[in-house]
Write a protein that holds these residues in place. Structure first.
Motif, short mmCIF file in Angstrom:
data_model
loop_
_atom_site.label_atom_id
_atom_site.label_comp_id
_atom_site.label_asym_id
_atom_site.label_seq_id
_atom_site.Cartn_x
_atom_site.Cartn_y
_atom_site.Cartn_z
N GLY A 1 -80.58 -90.27 11.44
CA GLY A 1 -79.91 -91.53 11.70
C GLY A 1 -80.13 -92.51 10.62
N VAL A 2 -81.46 -92.42 10.01
CA VAL A 2 -81.69 -93.29 9.08
C VAL A 2 -80.95 -93.28 7.68
N LEU A 3 -80.74 -91.82 7.24
CA LEU A 3 -80.27 -91.57 6.16
C LEU A 3 -78.68 -91.98 6.24
N THR A 4 -77.91 -91.72 7.55
CA THR A 4 -76.60 -92.01 7.72
C THR A 4 -76.41 -93.46 7.28
N ILE A 5 -77.44 -94.42 8.04
CA ILE A 5 -76.83 -95.84 7.83
C ILE A 5 -77.35 -96.34 6.50
N VAL A 6 -78.35 -95.77 5.93
CA VAL A 6 -78.65 -96.25 4.50
C VAL A 6 -77.76 -95.98 3.57
N LEU A 7 -77.18 -94.70 3.79
CA LEU A 7 -75.85 -94.39 2.70
C LEU A 7 -74.81 -95.25 3.09
N LYS A 8 -74.42 -95.47 4.20
CA LYS A 8 -73.21 -96.42 4.36
C LYS A 8 -73.49 -97.76 3.73
N LEU A 9 -74.72 -98.45 4.09
CA LEU A 9 -75.01 -99.74 3.52
C LEU A 9 -75.03 -99.65 2.14
N LEU A 10 -75.60 -98.72 1.34
CA LEU A 10 -75.56 -98.49 -0.07
C LEU A 10 -74.07 -98.27 -0.65
N HIS A 11 -73.24 -97.76 0.01
CA HIS A 11 -71.77 -97.69 -0.25
C HIS A 11 -71.21 -99.05 -0.39
N LEU A 12 -71.53 -99.86 0.87
CA LEU A 12 -71.05 -101.19 0.92
C LEU A 12 -71.42 -102.11 -0.01
N VAL A 13 -72.82 -102.06 -0.14
CA VAL A 13 -73.48 -103.16 -0.93
C VAL A 13 -73.41 -103.13 -2.37
N ARG A 14 -73.39 -101.65 -2.69
CA ARG A 14 -73.28 -101.38 -4.13
C ARG A 14 -74.39 -101.99 -5.04
N PRO A 15 -75.77 -102.10 -4.54
CA PRO A 15 -76.71 -102.47 -5.38
C PRO A 15 -77.29 -101.76 -6.59
N GLN A 16 -78.02 -102.49 -7.35
CA GLN A 16 -78.53 -101.75 -8.55
C GLN A 16 -79.81 -101.14 -8.03
N VAL A 17 -80.61 -101.78 -7.16
CA VAL A 17 -81.99 -101.69 -6.60
C VAL A 17 -81.93 -101.97 -5.12
N ALA A 18 -82.54 -100.78 -4.54
CA ALA A 18 -82.90 -101.12 -2.81
C ALA A 18 -84.43 -100.79 -2.79
N LEU A 19 -84.84 -102.06 -2.07
CA LEU A 19 -86.20 -102.10 -1.78
C LEU A 19 -86.74 -101.56 -0.29
N PHE A 20 -87.77 -100.88 -0.23
CA PHE A 20 -88.10 -100.47 1.09
C PHE A 20 -89.76 -100.56 1.18
N GLY A 21 -90.35 -100.82 2.19
CA GLY A 21 -91.69 -101.05 2.52
C GLY A 21 -92.52 -99.62 2.46
N GLN A 22 -93.54 -99.55 1.93
CA GLN A 22 -94.61 -98.04 1.84
C GLN A 22 -94.86 -97.97 3.19
N LYS A 23 -94.93 -99.02 4.06
CA LYS A 23 -95.60 -98.56 5.44
C LYS A 23 -94.61 -97.35 6.13
N ASP A 24 -93.19 -97.36 5.79
CA ASP A 24 -92.45 -96.37 6.11
C ASP A 24 -92.35 -95.28 5.14
N ALA A 25 -93.44 -94.66 4.49
CA ALA A 25 -93.42 -93.96 3.63
C ALA A 25 -92.56 -92.55 3.78
N GLN A 26 -92.45 -91.85 5.04
CA GLN A 26 -91.53 -90.61 5.04
C GLN A 26 -89.86 -91.20 4.89
N GLN A 27 -89.74 -92.26 5.32
CA GLN A 27 -88.43 -92.79 5.25
C GLN A 27 -88.17 -92.89 3.61
N VAL A 28 -88.95 -93.71 3.15
CA VAL A 28 -88.80 -94.17 1.65
C VAL A 28 -88.55 -92.66 1.07
N ALA A 29 -89.25 -91.81 1.21
CA ALA A 29 -89.23 -90.37 0.51
C ALA A 29 -87.92 -89.64 0.80
N CYS A 30 -87.43 -89.96 2.16
CA CYS A 30 -86.19 -89.24 2.48
C CYS A 30 -84.94 -89.75 1.91
#
Length: 293
Positions: free
Chosen positions: A128-157
């Motif tokens: 579910g996390v990757l599905t929404i992140v992929l959608k948002l990256l497609h819509l936003v088209r950023p050069q950089v995406a920032l995530f917090g280290q607290k959710d380390a497994q999420q960031v790794a995925c």
């Protein structure tokens, strides 16, 4: 600051940023209930680019049956005040219907990495996390995406998805922001009673003790010394406390050396909390002493 509620309005505003020559877009995906950790990400975003885009969306796909989707805090007015105060350029606040059209069938699989630890405790969460992140990256088209280290497994995925799907975005993990008592900042902390909060702080305390060790065994012993004090509390239910490879999230062997990540998760009262701490483990040196007469 521009706030958009539909994908059409967002696309128009996003294109306007590019037309203004603001081409280095930095994106922070959030589920709202913004706190100092989110503010830290936004401030870092300003340093890394010339336009900051934030999404506020409580994603139903990453919540399992019986989890806290319905009660997850949604203080949108306060969130927009935070974004405005921090100088965010563009905010996307979509509805579920906007992002997940009727009849949706396709989603992203997090693979093996998404099936362990949080993925084992919350089946389908990282899909579910990757599905929404992929959608948002497609819509936003950023050069950089920032995530917090607290959710380390999420960031790794997310980093694995970006690599595997050849996405043209840099994924950056920012350090965990903690409260004065050491508790990692989380939107769910508001659900803790004072007594539960004291127990929750044992997670951070265990990680801090483990960080002083230089071997796998010593780190485990140090963490256990702290967690043993609360493990029999009725309101405290430890899910896992393990050391993993920070890239693959596979559990490391006893003779591991080099970078590692100590990850913990527990349910405190009705609130599930996660935390982690980077470690650097040294080789165990065995010395022999030769006695001479």
């Amino acid at each position: 600051m521009i706030v958009t509620y539909t994908l059409a309005d967002f696309a128009e505003a996003r294109n306007a940023l590019e037309a203004e020559g603001r081409r280095r877009v930095v994106f922070v995906a959030t589920m709202g209930a913004l706190h100092e950790g989110h503010r830290s990400l936004i401030r870092s975003a300003h340093r890394r680019g010339d336009a900051v885009v934030i999404s506020v969306f409580v994603n139903p796909l990453q919540f399992g049956p019986g989890e806290d989707y319905a009660r997850y805090p949604r203080p949108l007015s306060d969130d927009l005040d935070v974004c405005d105060a921090e100088g965010v350029d563009l905010v996307l606040v979509p509805t579920v219907a906007e992002l997940y059209p009727a009849g949706r069938q396709v989603s992203v699989s997090a693979g093996t990495m998404g099936s362990v630890l949080e993925g084992a405790s919350r089946p389908g969460h990282f899909d579910g996390v990757l599905t929404i992140v992929l959608k948002l990256l497609h819509l936003v088209r950023p050069q950089v995406a920032l995530f917090g280290q607290k959710d380390a497994q999420q960031v790794a995925c997310v980093q694995r998805m970006v690599t595997d799907l050849n996405l043209d975005v840099e994924v950056v993990s920012e350090p965990t922001v903690r409260e004065a008592d050491g508790l990692a900042l989380s939107s769910r902390n508001i659900f803790l009673t004072p007594a539960e909060r004291a127990m929750a702080c044992s997670l951070a305390a265990a990680l801090e003790k483990a960080a002083t060790a230089d071997t796998v065994a010593a780190a485990r012993i140090a963490a256990d010394e702290v967690l043993d004090r609360v493990q029999f509390e009725p309101a405290f239910e430890l899910d896992y406390a393990v050391m993993v490879n920070p890239t693959t999230f596979a559990e490391i062997p006893d003779d591991h050396t080099g970078p590692a990540l100590f990850v913990v998760a527990a349910k405190v009262g009705t609130t599930r909390l996660i935390d982690n701490m980077p470690l650097h483990l040294a080789a165990v040196i065995s010395e022999s002493v030769e006695l001479t007469a």
